[in-house]
Enzyme design. Structure first.
Site, PDB file in Angstrom:
ATOM      1  N   PRO A  11       0.791  -1.226   0.000  1.00 62.27           N
ATOM      2  CA  PRO A  11       0.000   0.000   0.000  1.00 62.27           C
ATOM      3  C   PRO A  11       0.829   1.284   0.000  1.00 62.27           C
ATOM      4  O   PRO A  11       1.868   1.363   0.651  1.00 62.27           O
ATOM      5  CB  PRO A  11      -0.816  -0.106   1.294  1.00 62.27           C
ATOM      6  CG  PRO A  11      -0.071  -1.070   2.146  1.00 62.27           C
ATOM      7  CD  PRO A  11       0.571  -2.040   1.191  1.00 62.27           C
ATOM      8  N   ASN A  12       0.307   2.241  -0.721  1.00 61.62           N
ATOM      9  CA  ASN A  12       0.834   3.618  -0.825  1.00 61.62           C
ATOM     10  C   ASN A  12       2.069   3.730  -1.705  1.00 61.62           C
ATOM     11  O   ASN A  12       2.511   4.841  -1.999  1.00 61.62           O
ATOM     12  CB  ASN A  12       1.108   4.224   0.568  1.00 61.62           C
ATOM     13  CG  ASN A  12      -0.139   4.255   1.428  1.00 61.62           C
ATOM     14  OD1 ASN A  12      -1.141   4.834   1.021  1.00 61.62           O
ATOM     15  ND2 ASN A  12      -0.107   3.602   2.573  1.00 61.62           N
ATOM     16  N   ARG A  19       5.021  10.845  -2.457  1.00 62.36           N
ATOM     17  CA  ARG A  19       4.759  10.585  -1.043  1.00 62.36           C
ATOM     18  C   ARG A  19       6.043  10.774  -0.232  1.00 62.36           C
ATOM     19  O   ARG A  19       7.030  10.083  -0.475  1.00 62.36           O
ATOM     20  CB  ARG A  19       4.296   9.132  -0.955  1.00 62.36           C
ATOM     21  CG  ARG A  19       4.235   8.555   0.387  1.00 62.36           C
ATOM     22  CD  ARG A  19       4.191   7.032   0.307  1.00 62.36           C
ATOM     23  NE  ARG A  19       3.994   6.516   1.630  1.00 62.36           N
ATOM     24  CZ  ARG A  19       4.347   5.293   2.000  1.00 62.36           C
ATOM     25  NH1 ARG A  19       4.871   4.456   1.125  1.00 62.36           N
ATOM     26  NH2 ARG A  19       4.164   4.900   3.220  1.00 62.36           N
ATOM     27  N   TYR A  24      11.352   8.616   0.970  1.00 61.97           N
ATOM     28  CA  TYR A  24      11.274   7.579  -0.061  1.00 61.97           C
ATOM     29  C   TYR A  24      11.874   7.995  -1.403  1.00 61.97           C
ATOM     30  O   TYR A  24      11.890   7.197  -2.334  1.00 61.97           O
ATOM     31  CB  TYR A  24       9.808   7.161  -0.254  1.00 61.97           C
ATOM     32  CG  TYR A  24       9.176   6.610   1.010  1.00 61.97           C
ATOM     33  CD1 TYR A  24       9.654   5.439   1.587  1.00 61.97           C
ATOM     34  CD2 TYR A  24       8.122   7.259   1.640  1.00 61.97           C
ATOM     35  CE1 TYR A  24       9.092   4.924   2.748  1.00 61.97           C
ATOM     36  CE2 TYR A  24       7.545   6.760   2.803  1.00 61.97           C
ATOM     37  CZ  TYR A  24       8.042   5.585   3.350  1.00 61.97           C
ATOM     38  OH  TYR A  24       7.491   5.082   4.503  1.00 61.97           O
ATOM     39  N   ASN A  75       8.064  -5.626  -1.300  1.00 62.20           N
ATOM     40  CA  ASN A  75       8.011  -4.529  -0.336  1.00 62.20           C
ATOM     41  C   ASN A  75       6.564  -4.494   0.160  1.00 62.20           C
ATOM     42  O   ASN A  75       5.696  -3.916  -0.495  1.00 62.20           O
ATOM     43  CB  ASN A  75       8.393  -3.198  -0.976  1.00 62.20           C
ATOM     44  CG  ASN A  75       8.408  -2.069   0.055  1.00 62.20           C
ATOM     45  OD1 ASN A  75       7.917  -2.242   1.178  1.00 62.20           O
ATOM     46  ND2 ASN A  75       8.942  -0.933  -0.328  1.00 62.20           N
ATOM     47  N   ALA A  78       3.344  -1.007   4.676  1.00 65.71           N
ATOM     48  CA  ALA A  78       2.823  -1.038   6.054  1.00 65.71           C
ATOM     49  C   ALA A  78       2.376  -2.436   6.484  1.00 65.71           C
ATOM     50  O   ALA A  78       2.409  -2.763   7.679  1.00 65.71           O
ATOM     51  CB  ALA A  78       1.673  -0.046   6.191  1.00 65.71           C
ATOM     52  N   GLU A  99      12.964  -9.354   0.806  1.00 64.63           N
ATOM     53  CA  GLU A  99      12.126  -8.245   1.284  1.00 64.63           C
ATOM     54  C   GLU A  99      12.903  -6.940   1.098  1.00 64.63           C
ATOM     55  O   GLU A  99      14.095  -6.877   1.421  1.00 64.63           O
ATOM     56  CB  GLU A  99      11.828  -8.485   2.771  1.00 64.63           C
ATOM     57  CG  GLU A  99      10.999  -7.409   3.431  1.00 64.63           C
ATOM     58  CD  GLU A  99      10.754  -7.707   4.913  1.00 64.63           C
ATOM     59  OE1 GLU A  99      11.191  -8.778   5.420  1.00 64.63           O
ATOM     60  OE2 GLU A  99      10.132  -6.856   5.567  1.00 64.63           O
ATOM     61  N   HIS A 101      12.799  -2.687   1.758  1.00 63.85           N
ATOM     62  CA  HIS A 101      12.233  -1.434   2.278  1.00 63.85           C
ATOM     63  C   HIS A 101      13.103  -0.300   1.773  1.00 63.85           C
ATOM     64  O   HIS A 101      14.336  -0.358   1.905  1.00 63.85           O
ATOM     65  CB  HIS A 101      12.179  -1.428   3.807  1.00 63.85           C
ATOM     66  CG  HIS A 101      11.287  -2.498   4.337  1.00 63.85           C
ATOM     67  ND1 HIS A 101       9.916  -2.376   4.306  1.00 63.85           N
ATOM     68  CD2 HIS A 101      11.559  -3.707   4.840  1.00 63.85           C
ATOM     69  CE1 HIS A 101       9.382  -3.485   4.787  1.00 63.85           C
ATOM     70  NE2 HIS A 101      10.356  -4.311   5.114  1.00 63.85           N
ATOM     71  N   ARG A 108      13.556   4.143  12.207  1.00 60.73           N
ATOM     72  CA  ARG A 108      12.296   4.888  12.269  1.00 60.73           C
ATOM     73  C   ARG A 108      11.507   4.484  13.520  1.00 60.73           C
ATOM     74  O   ARG A 108      12.071   3.943  14.464  1.00 60.73           O
ATOM     75  CB  ARG A 108      11.520   4.664  10.960  1.00 60.73           C
ATOM     76  CG  ARG A 108      12.310   5.176   9.746  1.00 60.73           C
ATOM     77  CD  ARG A 108      11.550   5.016   8.455  1.00 60.73           C
ATOM     78  NE  ARG A 108      10.317   5.803   8.456  1.00 60.73           N
ATOM     79  CZ  ARG A 108       9.349   5.667   7.555  1.00 60.73           C
ATOM     80  NH1 ARG A 108       9.492   4.776   6.573  1.00 60.73           N
ATOM     81  NH2 ARG A 108       8.271   6.418   7.612  1.00 60.73           N
TER      82      ARG A 108
HETATM   83  C1  DQA Z   1       8.359   0.933   3.614  1.00 60.79           C
HETATM   84  C2  DQA Z   1       8.483   1.137   5.129  1.00 60.79           C
HETATM   85  C3  DQA Z   1       7.144   0.889   5.809  1.00 60.79           C
HETATM   86  O1  DQA Z   1       7.274   1.064   7.210  1.00 60.79           O
HETATM   87  C4  DQA Z   1       6.117   1.873   5.290  1.00 60.79           C
HETATM   88  O2  DQA Z   1       4.852   1.603   5.877  1.00 60.79           O
HETATM   89  C5  DQA Z   1       6.040   1.900   3.810  1.00 60.79           C
HETATM   90  C6  DQA Z   1       7.256   1.790   3.024  1.00 60.79           C
HETATM   91  C7  DQA Z   1       9.656   1.278   2.870  1.00 60.79           C
HETATM   92  O3  DQA Z   1       9.773   0.908   1.713  1.00 60.79           O
HETATM   93  O4  DQA Z   1      10.543   1.946   3.437  1.00 60.79           O
HETATM   94  O5  DQA Z   1       4.969   2.122   3.255  1.00 60.79           O
HETATM   95  O6  DQA Z   1       8.079  -0.433   3.367  1.00 60.79           O
END
Ligand code: DQA
Length: 144
Positions: A11-12, A19, A24, A75, A78, A99, A101, A108
């Site tokens: 998501p997002n 964003r 990011y 990825n 959240a 995985e 991020h 964080r």
């Molecule tokens: C994320 C880190 C997560 O905590 C966050 O909710 C994201 C992006 C990252 O790529 O750094 O949406 O996965």
């Protein structure tokens, strides 16, 4: 036959580039997909690059990868920190899982420090920005 790597984004991440660019970066998810597509042939793999904002759809995409893919780069965004459903789904997949991020989740908020998926992943890349996706592709290509 050229092996397929499924790249899953949670998501997002559709808003990457817009964003919170201080966390990011300024590249879009389409930019990331293009960079990976350009790299895939020299690594001898093919890519399926997907994004969803929905937890259930992410579970379905992992199930689909069981049939089609030699490895998964994910990825989970959240859902990394909350989703037992995604952890259970990824545990049904036999191939390697990396995985990614973009940000360093360990630098964080405390709620981002734990990821369910990490307990299943062969490797975890965090804090390398969007470059982490290409690093993940280079590594998974050695595993499949
Ligand atoms: C994320 C880190 C997560 O905590 C966050 O909710 C994201 C992006 C990252 O790529 O750094 O949406 O996965």
């Amino acid at each position: 036959m050229t092996k397929l790597i499924t790249v899953l984004n949670g998501p997002n991440l559709n808003l990457l580039g817009q964003r919170e660019p201080e966390k990011y970066g300024s590249k879009t998810l389409a930019d990331v997909a293009s960079e990976m597509e350009a790299l895939a042939p020299e690594l001898g793999v093919k890519l399926l690059f997907l994004q969803t904002n929905s937890e259930g759809t992410l579970v379905d995409m992992i199930h689909e990868a069981r049939q089609t893919s030699a490895g998964i780069i994910i990825n989970p965004a959240a859902y990394s920190h909350t989703s037992v459903a995604i952890f259970d789904a990824i545990n049904t997949f036999d191939g390697p899982v990396i995985e990614v991020h973009i940000s360093n989740i360990h630098k964080r908020e405390a709620f981002r420090h734990h990821s369910f998926v990490s307990a299943r992943a062969e490797g975890v890349i965090a804090g390398c920005g969007t470059h982490g996706y290409s690093l993940a592709l280079r590594h998974i290509a050695t595993l499949v």
